[in-house]
Design a protein around this motif. Structure first.
Motif, PDB file in Angstrom:
ATOM      1  N   VAL A  30       0.839  -1.203   0.000  1.00  0.00           N
ATOM      2  CA  VAL A  30       0.000   0.000   0.000  1.00  0.00           C
ATOM      3  C   VAL A  30       0.875   1.255   0.000  1.00  0.00           C
ATOM      4  O   VAL A  30       0.622   2.203  -0.742  1.00  0.00           O
ATOM      5  CB  VAL A  30      -0.959  -0.002   1.218  1.00  0.00           C
ATOM      6  CG1 VAL A  30      -1.700   1.309   1.324  1.00  0.00           C
ATOM      7  CG2 VAL A  30      -1.923  -1.164   1.127  1.00  0.00           C
ATOM      8  N   GLU A  31       1.914   1.248   0.831  1.00  0.00           N
ATOM      9  CA  GLU A  31       2.804   2.411   0.920  1.00  0.00           C
ATOM     10  C   GLU A  31       3.553   2.635  -0.392  1.00  0.00           C
ATOM     11  O   GLU A  31       3.689   3.775  -0.849  1.00  0.00           O
ATOM     12  CB  GLU A  31       3.804   2.244   2.071  1.00  0.00           C
ATOM     13  CG  GLU A  31       3.183   2.230   3.444  1.00  0.00           C
ATOM     14  CD  GLU A  31       2.616   0.871   3.838  1.00  0.00           C
ATOM     15  OE1 GLU A  31       2.955  -0.154   3.194  1.00  0.00           O
ATOM     16  OE2 GLU A  31       1.797   0.834   4.777  1.00  0.00           O
ATOM     17  N   GLN A  32       4.032   1.561  -0.982  1.00  0.00           N
ATOM     18  CA  GLN A  32       4.758   1.674  -2.252  1.00  0.00           C
ATOM     19  C   GLN A  32       3.841   2.135  -3.380  1.00  0.00           C
ATOM     20  O   GLN A  32       4.235   2.974  -4.189  1.00  0.00           O
ATOM     21  CB  GLN A  32       5.382   0.331  -2.626  1.00  0.00           C
ATOM     22  CG  GLN A  32       6.512  -0.096  -1.730  1.00  0.00           C
ATOM     23  CD  GLN A  32       6.946  -1.522  -1.995  1.00  0.00           C
ATOM     24  OE1 GLN A  32       6.135  -2.363  -2.383  1.00  0.00           O
ATOM     25  NE2 GLN A  32       8.221  -1.806  -1.777  1.00  0.00           N
ATOM     26  N   SER A  33       2.627   1.615  -3.420  1.00  0.00           N
ATOM     27  CA  SER A  33       1.697   2.017  -4.479  1.00  0.00           C
ATOM     28  C   SER A  33       1.280   3.470  -4.310  1.00  0.00           C
ATOM     29  O   SER A  33       1.106   4.186  -5.292  1.00  0.00           O
ATOM     30  CB  SER A  33       0.481   1.092  -4.536  1.00  0.00           C
ATOM     31  OG  SER A  33      -0.238   1.115  -3.336  1.00  0.00           O
ATOM     32  N   ARG A  34       1.146   3.947  -3.074  1.00  0.00           N
ATOM     33  CA  ARG A  34       0.804   5.359  -2.839  1.00  0.00           C
ATOM     34  C   ARG A  34       1.961   6.263  -3.283  1.00  0.00           C
ATOM     35  O   ARG A  34       1.739   7.273  -3.949  1.00  0.00           O
ATOM     36  CB  ARG A  34       0.470   5.603  -1.381  1.00  0.00           C
ATOM     37  CG  ARG A  34       0.136   7.063  -1.092  1.00  0.00           C
ATOM     38  CD  ARG A  34      -0.457   7.266   0.270  1.00  0.00           C
ATOM     39  NE  ARG A  34      -0.676   8.663   0.559  1.00  0.00           N
ATOM     40  CZ  ARG A  34      -1.685   9.382   0.109  1.00  0.00           C
ATOM     41  NH1 ARG A  34      -2.596   8.820  -0.657  1.00  0.00           N
ATOM     42  NH2 ARG A  34      -1.804  10.663   0.419  1.00  0.00           N
ATOM     43  N   ALA A  35       3.181   5.888  -2.932  1.00  0.00           N
ATOM     44  CA  ALA A  35       4.341   6.691  -3.317  1.00  0.00           C
ATOM     45  C   ALA A  35       4.470   6.754  -4.837  1.00  0.00           C
ATOM     46  O   ALA A  35       4.719   7.829  -5.402  1.00  0.00           O
ATOM     47  CB  ALA A  35       5.605   6.118  -2.700  1.00  0.00           C
ATOM     48  N   LEU A  36       4.292   5.636  -5.508  1.00  0.00           N
ATOM     49  CA  LEU A  36       4.372   5.612  -6.967  1.00  0.00           C
ATOM     50  C   LEU A  36       3.217   6.393  -7.591  1.00  0.00           C
ATOM     51  O   LEU A  36       3.419   7.120  -8.569  1.00  0.00           O
ATOM     52  CB  LEU A  36       4.382   4.173  -7.479  1.00  0.00           C
ATOM     53  CG  LEU A  36       4.556   3.984  -8.978  1.00  0.00           C
ATOM     54  CD1 LEU A  36       5.804   4.696  -9.481  1.00  0.00           C
ATOM     55  CD2 LEU A  36       4.597   2.504  -9.310  1.00  0.00           C
ATOM     56  N   ALA A  37       2.029   6.293  -7.021  1.00  0.00           N
ATOM     57  CA  ALA A  37       0.879   7.050  -7.530  1.00  0.00           C
ATOM     58  C   ALA A  37       1.149   8.552  -7.453  1.00  0.00           C
ATOM     59  O   ALA A  37       0.843   9.291  -8.392  1.00  0.00           O
ATOM     60  CB  ALA A  37      -0.378   6.703  -6.735  1.00  0.00           C
ATOM     61  N   MET A  38       1.739   9.006  -6.361  1.00  0.00           N
ATOM     62  CA  MET A  38       2.041  10.431  -6.212  1.00  0.00           C
ATOM     63  C   MET A  38       3.092  10.875  -7.234  1.00  0.00           C
ATOM     64  O   MET A  38       2.972  11.952  -7.816  1.00  0.00           O
ATOM     65  CB  MET A  38       2.495  10.720  -4.788  1.00  0.00           C
ATOM     66  CG  MET A  38       1.370  10.534  -3.777  1.00  0.00           C
ATOM     67  SD  MET A  38       1.892  10.631  -2.077  1.00  0.00           S
ATOM     68  CE  MET A  38       2.251  12.360  -1.940  1.00  0.00           C
ATOM     69  N   LYS A  39       4.094  10.030  -7.472  1.00  0.00           N
ATOM     70  CA  LYS A  39       5.108  10.362  -8.481  1.00  0.00           C
ATOM     71  C   LYS A  39       4.497  10.411  -9.877  1.00  0.00           C
ATOM     72  O   LYS A  39       4.795  11.303 -10.669  1.00  0.00           O
ATOM     73  CB  LYS A  39       6.242   9.333  -8.460  1.00  0.00           C
ATOM     74  CG  LYS A  39       7.138   9.442  -7.260  1.00  0.00           C
ATOM     75  CD  LYS A  39       8.224   8.390  -7.309  1.00  0.00           C
ATOM     76  CE  LYS A  39       9.109   8.428  -6.096  1.00  0.00           C
ATOM     77  NZ  LYS A  39      10.152   7.393  -6.145  1.00  0.00           N
ATOM     78  N   LEU A  40       3.642   9.450 -10.192  1.00  0.00           N
ATOM     79  CA  LEU A  40       2.992   9.428 -11.503  1.00  0.00           C
ATOM     80  C   LEU A  40       2.133  10.664 -11.722  1.00  0.00           C
ATOM     81  O   LEU A  40       2.169  11.282 -12.787  1.00  0.00           O
ATOM     82  CB  LEU A  40       2.141   8.166 -11.648  1.00  0.00           C
ATOM     83  CG  LEU A  40       2.895   6.863 -11.833  1.00  0.00           C
ATOM     84  CD1 LEU A  40       1.957   5.674 -11.677  1.00  0.00           C
ATOM     85  CD2 LEU A  40       3.561   6.838 -13.187  1.00  0.00           C
ATOM     86  N   LEU A  41       1.335  11.023 -10.734  1.00  0.00           N
ATOM     87  CA  LEU A  41       0.473  12.195 -10.879  1.00  0.00           C
ATOM     88  C   LEU A  41       1.288  13.479 -10.998  1.00  0.00           C
ATOM     89  O   LEU A  41       0.931  14.369 -11.768  1.00  0.00           O
ATOM     90  CB  LEU A  41      -0.506  12.286  -9.717  1.00  0.00           C
ATOM     91  CG  LEU A  41      -1.618  11.249  -9.743  1.00  0.00           C
ATOM     92  CD1 LEU A  41      -2.452  11.313  -8.471  1.00  0.00           C
ATOM     93  CD2 LEU A  41      -2.497  11.421 -10.962  1.00  0.00           C
ATOM     94  N   ARG A  42       2.366  13.570 -10.238  1.00  0.00           N
ATOM     95  CA  ARG A  42       3.231  14.751 -10.332  1.00  0.00           C
ATOM     96  C   ARG A  42       3.804  14.872 -11.738  1.00  0.00           C
ATOM     97  O   ARG A  42       3.839  15.956 -12.324  1.00  0.00           O
ATOM     98  CB  ARG A  42       4.362  14.630  -9.308  1.00  0.00           C
ATOM     99  CG  ARG A  42       5.102  15.909  -9.062  1.00  0.00           C
ATOM    100  CD  ARG A  42       6.053  15.787  -7.885  1.00  0.00           C
ATOM    101  NE  ARG A  42       5.530  14.828  -6.931  1.00  0.00           N
ATOM    102  CZ  ARG A  42       6.268  13.974  -6.212  1.00  0.00           C
ATOM    103  NH1 ARG A  42       7.556  13.971  -6.312  1.00  0.00           N
ATOM    104  NH2 ARG A  42       5.723  13.122  -5.381  1.00  0.00           N
ATOM    105  N   THR A  43       4.215  13.754 -12.305  1.00  0.00           N
ATOM    106  CA  THR A  43       4.760  13.747 -13.667  1.00  0.00           C
ATOM    107  C   THR A  43       3.692  14.105 -14.688  1.00  0.00           C
ATOM    108  O   THR A  43       3.920  14.930 -15.583  1.00  0.00           O
ATOM    109  CB  THR A  43       5.353  12.369 -13.996  1.00  0.00           C
ATOM    110  OG1 THR A  43       6.372  12.070 -13.033  1.00  0.00           O
ATOM    111  CG2 THR A  43       5.941  12.344 -15.390  1.00  0.00           C
ATOM    112  N   LEU A  44       2.515  13.506 -14.571  1.00  0.00           N
ATOM    113  CA  LEU A  44       1.422  13.808 -15.497  1.00  0.00           C
ATOM    114  C   LEU A  44       1.001  15.271 -15.432  1.00  0.00           C
ATOM    115  O   LEU A  44       0.675  15.879 -16.448  1.00  0.00           O
ATOM    116  CB  LEU A  44       0.215  12.913 -15.208  1.00  0.00           C
ATOM    117  CG  LEU A  44       0.362  11.454 -15.614  1.00  0.00           C
ATOM    118  CD1 LEU A  44      -0.810  10.651 -15.087  1.00  0.00           C
ATOM    119  CD2 LEU A  44       0.483  11.319 -17.106  1.00  0.00           C
ATOM    120  N   ASP A  45       1.016  15.848 -14.237  1.00  0.00           N
ATOM    121  CA  ASP A  45       0.620  17.245 -14.088  1.00  0.00           C
ATOM    122  C   ASP A  45       1.617  18.202 -14.730  1.00  0.00           C
ATOM    123  O   ASP A  45       1.270  19.339 -15.043  1.00  0.00           O
ATOM    124  CB  ASP A  45       0.457  17.603 -12.601  1.00  0.00           C
ATOM    125  CG  ASP A  45      -0.793  16.996 -12.014  1.00  0.00           C
ATOM    126  OD1 ASP A  45      -1.698  16.584 -12.785  1.00  0.00           O
ATOM    127  OD2 ASP A  45      -0.882  16.917 -10.771  1.00  0.00           O
TER     128      ASP A  45
END
Length: 52
Positions: A30-45
């Motif tokens: 869960v922690e790893q998927s949240r961290a990766l999700a935040m990185k992905l969204l930051r990149t997409l933005d």
């Protein structure tokens, strides 16, 4: 008894959505998927609207 609604920002909604997809389709925690999700969204933005 009346309960107060809990405010969840649009950003947190997006993070949760991406996190759920990552958690379902990968062996990440869960922690790893949240961290990766935040990185992905930051990149997409950061991608210009015209390119998206």
């Amino acid at each position: 008894m009346v309960t107060e609604p809990v405010y969840v920002s649009r950003y947190e909604q997006r993070v949760k959505l991406v996190q759920d997809v990552l958690k379902a389709d990968t062996p990440l925690t869960v922690e790893q998927s949240r961290a990766l999700a935040m990185k992905l969204l930051r990149t997409l933005d950061r991608i210009p609207e015209k390119v998206r």
